[in-house]
Design a protein around this motif. Sequence first.
Motif, PDB file in Angstrom:
ATOM      1  N   VAL A   1      -7.216  13.842  40.141  1.00 22.04           N
ATOM      2  CA  VAL A   1      -7.240  12.683  40.855  1.00 22.04           C
ATOM      3  C   VAL A   1      -8.308  12.608  41.657  1.00 22.04           C
ATOM      4  O   VAL A   1      -8.986  13.405  42.008  1.00 22.04           O
ATOM      5  CB  VAL A   1      -5.973  12.637  41.687  1.00 22.04           C
ATOM      6  CG1 VAL A   1      -5.858  13.673  42.722  1.00 22.04           C
ATOM      7  CG2 VAL A   1      -5.823  11.315  42.437  1.00 22.04           C
ATOM      8  N   GLU A   2      -8.761  11.384  42.133  1.00 22.72           N
ATOM      9  CA  GLU A   2     -10.064  11.056  42.935  1.00 22.72           C
ATOM     10  C   GLU A   2      -9.527  11.127  44.382  1.00 22.72           C
ATOM     11  O   GLU A   2      -8.579  10.713  44.738  1.00 22.72           O
ATOM     12  CB  GLU A   2     -10.763   9.796  42.718  1.00 22.72           C
ATOM     13  CG  GLU A   2     -11.157   9.582  41.197  1.00 22.72           C
ATOM     14  CD  GLU A   2     -11.957   8.458  41.015  1.00 22.72           C
ATOM     15  OE1 GLU A   2     -12.189   7.484  42.022  1.00 22.72           O
ATOM     16  OE2 GLU A   2     -12.235   8.144  40.006  1.00 22.72           O
ATOM     17  N   ILE A   3     -10.575  11.612  45.191  1.00 26.20           N
ATOM     18  CA  ILE A   3     -10.222  11.549  46.912  1.00 26.20           C
ATOM     19  C   ILE A   3     -11.610  10.996  47.231  1.00 26.20           C
ATOM     20  O   ILE A   3     -12.342  11.544  47.627  1.00 26.20           O
ATOM     21  CB  ILE A   3     -10.061  12.834  47.371  1.00 26.20           C
ATOM     22  CG1 ILE A   3      -8.969  13.747  46.499  1.00 26.20           C
ATOM     23  CG2 ILE A   3      -9.656  12.499  49.097  1.00 26.20           C
ATOM     24  CD1 ILE A   3      -8.469  15.087  47.120  1.00 26.20           C
TER      25      ILE A   3
ATOM     26  N   VAL B   1     -14.632  13.720  45.879  1.00 27.13           N
ATOM     27  CA  VAL B   1     -14.102  14.453  44.733  1.00 27.13           C
ATOM     28  C   VAL B   1     -13.450  13.669  43.651  1.00 27.13           C
ATOM     29  O   VAL B   1     -12.783  12.728  43.601  1.00 27.13           O
ATOM     30  CB  VAL B   1     -12.624  15.163  45.547  1.00 27.13           C
ATOM     31  CG1 VAL B   1     -11.992  15.921  44.346  1.00 27.13           C
ATOM     32  CG2 VAL B   1     -13.142  16.056  46.673  1.00 27.13           C
ATOM     33  N   ASN B   2     -14.054  13.871  42.462  1.00 25.79           N
ATOM     34  CA  ASN B   2     -13.692  13.364  41.241  1.00 25.79           C
ATOM     35  C   ASN B   2     -14.025  11.709  41.227  1.00 25.79           C
ATOM     36  O   ASN B   2     -13.826  11.012  40.189  1.00 25.79           O
ATOM     37  CB  ASN B   2     -12.153  13.564  40.889  1.00 25.79           C
ATOM     38  CG  ASN B   2     -12.057  14.772  40.423  1.00 25.79           C
ATOM     39  OD1 ASN B   2     -12.736  15.568  39.992  1.00 25.79           O
ATOM     40  ND2 ASN B   2     -10.871  15.282  40.927  1.00 25.79           N
TER      41      ASN B   2
END
Lengths: 478, 256
Positions: free
Chosen positions: B91-93, B145-146
């Motif tokens: 998952v993206e943060i 993140v991602n």
Amino acid sequence: MTDEIDQALDKKYEAGFVTDIESDTFEPGLNESVIRRLSKLKNDPEWLLEWRLSAYNTWLKMEMPDWANLGIDEIDYQAISYYSAPKSMKDKPQSLDEVDPELIRTYEKLGIPLHEQERLAGVAVDIVFDSVSVVTTFRDKLAEAGVIFCPISEAIEKYPDMVKKYLGSVVPRGDNFFSALNSAMFTDGSFVYIPKGVKCPMELSTYFRINELNTGQFERTLIIADEGSELSYLEGCTAPQRDENQLHAAVVELVALDDSKIKYSTVQNWYPGDENGKGGIYNFVTKRGIAHTNSRISWTQVETGSAVTWKYPSCILKGDNSVGEFYSVALTRGCQQADTGTKMIHLGKNTRSTIIAKGISAGRSNNAYRGLVKMGPKAENARNFTECDSLLIGDKCGAHTYPYIESRNPTAIVEHEATTSKVSDEQMFLCQQRGLDPEKAVSMIVNGFCKEVFKELPMEFAVEAGKLLEISLEGSVG
Amino acid sequence: MVNMLSIKNLHAGIEEKNILKGLDLTINPGEVHAIMGPNGAGKSTLGYVLSGRDGYEVTEGEATLNGQDLLDMEIEERAVAGLFLAFQYPVEIPGVSNMVFMKESVNAARIARGQEEYTAGEFLKLAKEACKQVQLPLDFLKRGVNEGFSGGEKKRNEIMQMILLQPSICFLDETDSGLDVDALKTVADGVNSQRSPERSFVVVTHYQRLLDYIKPDFVHILADGKIIKSGDASLALKIENEGYGFLGLNYVEEKA
């Protein structure tokens, strides 16, 4: 997760202590004689007394605005004391050695040492305690550069022409209910003048503290950046934890003359009330700047405190090629309510504005963005970009967006983007799977969400804002 | 010797739906176990149950990590105890830099082990090395993140985190899905570089192809919530050639 959020929504407010100090405080109530008494106490010139009285008469005819998305009990304006000052301030201390040690301890507890040698390098600070300015640091050093940084009451005495010319020029007395109240009763505040072509050698800062019970704080800030000058200004606020609501109705006016730059940053952490919404500051603030040709005004705010926030720092982009910016993080938790945003009034050609507003809602709080972008008929090729993002934590809070757009010029371009998201279970799981506890995870996700705004803050403030957010979110997940 | 991971008669599910129905699995230090099986068999669920994801409920059985009762621990306690899950869909943060995220993660594990936290400088050095190892450009450390990563980049990023966290058991959930051959090789190299007598792996995959690069000591077939067959690497080859039919499994796709 939601139940855990609810259970744990109990945060400590670290600035919630009361300073035990003897004060001269007016009896509660507001009428002409109170204004005359204040005016006399402040040694106002005659024109200022007239100015106050006229504002008061306007105020009497006005009603408290009810269009904001706020639920507030009726405020009894006669139950508030409009002036309070520590007794020790009566014979104006000439240096820090003469300031009541209890006051100095108060600021040390808040992490703001007043002794210049202990200050963060490069920040001069004016301290406003209840209704008076306590001390302004680094004045000599600023004077070398020709910069004036002093309490506004002193400016009225020493630079009357300048004050008379600009006071109320950006926010007129009758602009709104709270600006009228402030104009009638403002007690102190900060005054800044940056001369032509001068880049202010250090950050200027005002720290506001409300201490006395049942006292309102009505301060007034006036900042004038002369042609080609530059300034970065910081403002911080705290108040003790009390069960009663306290009123803060400030006015800030910025004047950016041709080719100048003003950056105004706020970290607002007034007492927000307890988890059931008891107590806390009512924060009704009018902030506005006027930008002349080729000048730039930038507002950055991090709003974590207050029971109620009603605040729309705005820019009148009068001069051609002038630029207005608004970067905001508003965090509400518990029963806090915020209705905040900005107004960008484009009058000149090629004027540009950027609005980045981040709202974070937790607990049972309500968080609204309200913004106006207005393109006047002469605003050829004016541009605005607005980005408005809301983040929800839990399922009992609210996020609202009220954008208003008025364009009277066909060449003007207005863009508006808005998103609403939740701290997702997937994000939480990823963070926890990597070893972070849930509080750390939420604060990291929220900090990431606010990054675009935090990067606009001066360095020390960005760190402070990040920490403040962390404390504010403490206990917001179980 | 204490088994690294020991799972006995594990029953678990989500929203009252039973997915794992009496799963047994024992993994010793240094071993690589591949888990294959039809869609819906419970492969991903096993990863989520072991790591403690909310919503997954264990109704029966036990699982221990180095002798500790895994099922009694919080998600982050399991993580710092050495359990690492490489996500199938990371998952993206947004706005949280990879660097900050990983530094906090690694330091959380170090604090739990009573070690000194890494300073920013020390960590940067390690992160750069790990970044190079999975062949991501160094600016990925600064990126969210991602955030905006391609599928392959996300998987490499997972392996980078694994390298930095130095877990004792790594659960790779279809880390090969969506990877081209080059990326697959990079990811496999990353995993192989971390193989050691102290570290074990569970590799969940649909394809024998990955096992050409990451040689498993054991291959298990998971179907309908249980391990129905275990063998060595040749079992994976047999499945590649014959499908799951020889195990009497032809009903499975409807469960996907």
